[in-house]
Write an enzyme that holds these catalytic residues in place. Structure first.
Site, PDB file in Angstrom:
ATOM      1  N   PRO A   2      -1.776   6.671  -2.485  1.00 24.55           N
ATOM      2  CA  PRO A   2      -2.051   5.757  -3.602  1.00 24.55           C
ATOM      3  C   PRO A   2      -3.558   5.691  -3.881  1.00 24.55           C
ATOM      4  O   PRO A   2      -4.349   5.456  -2.979  1.00 24.55           O
ATOM      5  CB  PRO A   2      -1.535   4.401  -3.097  1.00 24.55           C
ATOM      6  N   GLU A   3      -3.914   5.936  -5.119  1.00 25.32           N
ATOM      7  CA  GLU A   3      -5.309   5.849  -5.544  1.00 25.32           C
ATOM      8  C   GLU A   3      -5.499   4.550  -6.325  1.00 25.32           C
ATOM      9  O   GLU A   3      -4.540   3.802  -6.534  1.00 25.32           O
ATOM     10  CB  GLU A   3      -5.665   7.061  -6.411  1.00 25.32           C
ATOM     11  N   HIS A  91      11.096   2.016   8.030  1.00 23.42           N
ATOM     12  CA  HIS A  91       9.705   1.874   7.601  1.00 23.42           C
ATOM     13  C   HIS A  91       9.447   0.623   6.746  1.00 23.42           C
ATOM     14  O   HIS A  91       8.365   0.477   6.207  1.00 23.42           O
ATOM     15  CB  HIS A  91       9.214   3.108   6.832  1.00 23.42           C
ATOM     16  N   ARG A 110       3.932   6.323   7.238  1.00 23.72           N
ATOM     17  CA  ARG A 110       2.891   6.880   8.111  1.00 23.72           C
ATOM     18  C   ARG A 110       2.060   5.810   8.806  1.00 23.72           C
ATOM     19  O   ARG A 110       1.255   6.118   9.687  1.00 23.72           O
ATOM     20  CB  ARG A 110       2.004   7.842   7.317  1.00 23.72           C
TER      21      ARG A 110
END
Ligand SMILES: [Zn+2]
Length: 271
Positions: A2-3, A91, A110
């Site tokens: 994600p930017e 997750h 992650r």
């Protein structure tokens, strides 16, 4: 990953659902993220109201009367709004449960994301206080880039990706903005004129605004208000187009690596 545009889109997507809402409970299923999630987070937040949701760099800030939650999506994090009866998936590390039954669920395969708490002013937090200006606000401009870059030999691409200079210019957006501004990415930052930095600052703004308008670039990282992936692929002019014809002059685009990041440019249009 994600930017800034994805984080901004997430911010705008979740804000209407949780602003003004009182927290009933925080469920932490996995506290081992990039930094440990505070053990006392549920105790701290229960009964507090989210007064506002905002963004600083790639951090989401949930402001309350007692302090602020800092949330970072890391490499693979996403947030979804749902109801309490929706099954917990793999997750799904943290739920913020609100009094009306709304759940804000943080998923991060992650686990490079972060959920932190500060009772101090958020701007003074060690992760935020040394950051450069926001690229979409007025204090970011060509004059700033010009003055900070004098005598710097670093590549202009690395310079604009440095979060002490300006936040949120990720690799894709740096490539695109330099193409739009016709500046070669390898040019030493100290050798770019004021006029060209004015152009570059404007191009950075345009590229980021376009991405926000289209909901960011990476499909899998965004989950919209309804809980469905919502990102659309942006029309990228250089990134991912190595060897393909330049949209402006038709010459094949060149790929090199700068600071080990993929850098694609037109050797004809960018000087
Ligand atoms: Zn070209």
């Amino acid at each position: 990953m994600p930017e800034l545009p994805e984080v901004e889109t997430t911010c705008r997507g979740i804000a209407p659902h949780i602003e003004g809402q009182m927290i009933k409970q925080v469920v932490i299923r996995q506290p081992k993220l990039r930094w440990p999630v505070p053990e006392t987070l549920n105790q701290i937040l229960t009964g507090l109201t989210i007064e506002s949701v905002s963004r600083r760099a790639k951090y989401l800030l949930f402001s309350t009367a007692s302090g602020t939650v800092l949330l970072h999506l890391g490499m693979s994090g996403s947030l979804r709004i749902m109801s309490t009866d929706q099954a917990v998936g793999k997750h799904d590390h943290i739920d913020f449960i609100f009094n009306d039954g709304t759940v804000l669920r943080f998923n991060d395969p992650r686990r490079f994301g972060a959920v932190l708490w500060t009772s101090e002013p958020a701007a003074e937090h060690p992760l935020l206080k040394n950051l450069g200006p926001e690229p979409l606000l007025a204090d970011f401009n060509g004059e700033l880039l010009y003055s900070l870059s004098r005598n710097r030999k670093t590549a202009v691409k690395s310079f604009i990706m440095n979060s002490h200079i300006v936040v949120g210019v990720g690799n894709i957006y740096a490539n695109e903005a330099l193409f739009m501004a016709a500046i070669q990415p390898t040019r030493p930052a100290g050798k770019v004129s004021l006029a060209r930095y004015r152009k570059l600052a404007e191009c950075i703004r345009v590229v980021l605004q376009q991405a926000i308008g289209q909901g960011g670039t990476t499909l899998r990282d965004f989950v919209n208000e309804a809980g469905k992936p919502g990102y659309f692929q942006q029309q990228l002019k250089v990134y991912g187009r190595t060897g393909l014809p330049c949209v402006s002059c038709n010459q094949p685009l060149t790929e090199i690596r700068i600071a080990n990041r993929s850098t694609v440019f037109c050797g004809n249009c960018q000087r």
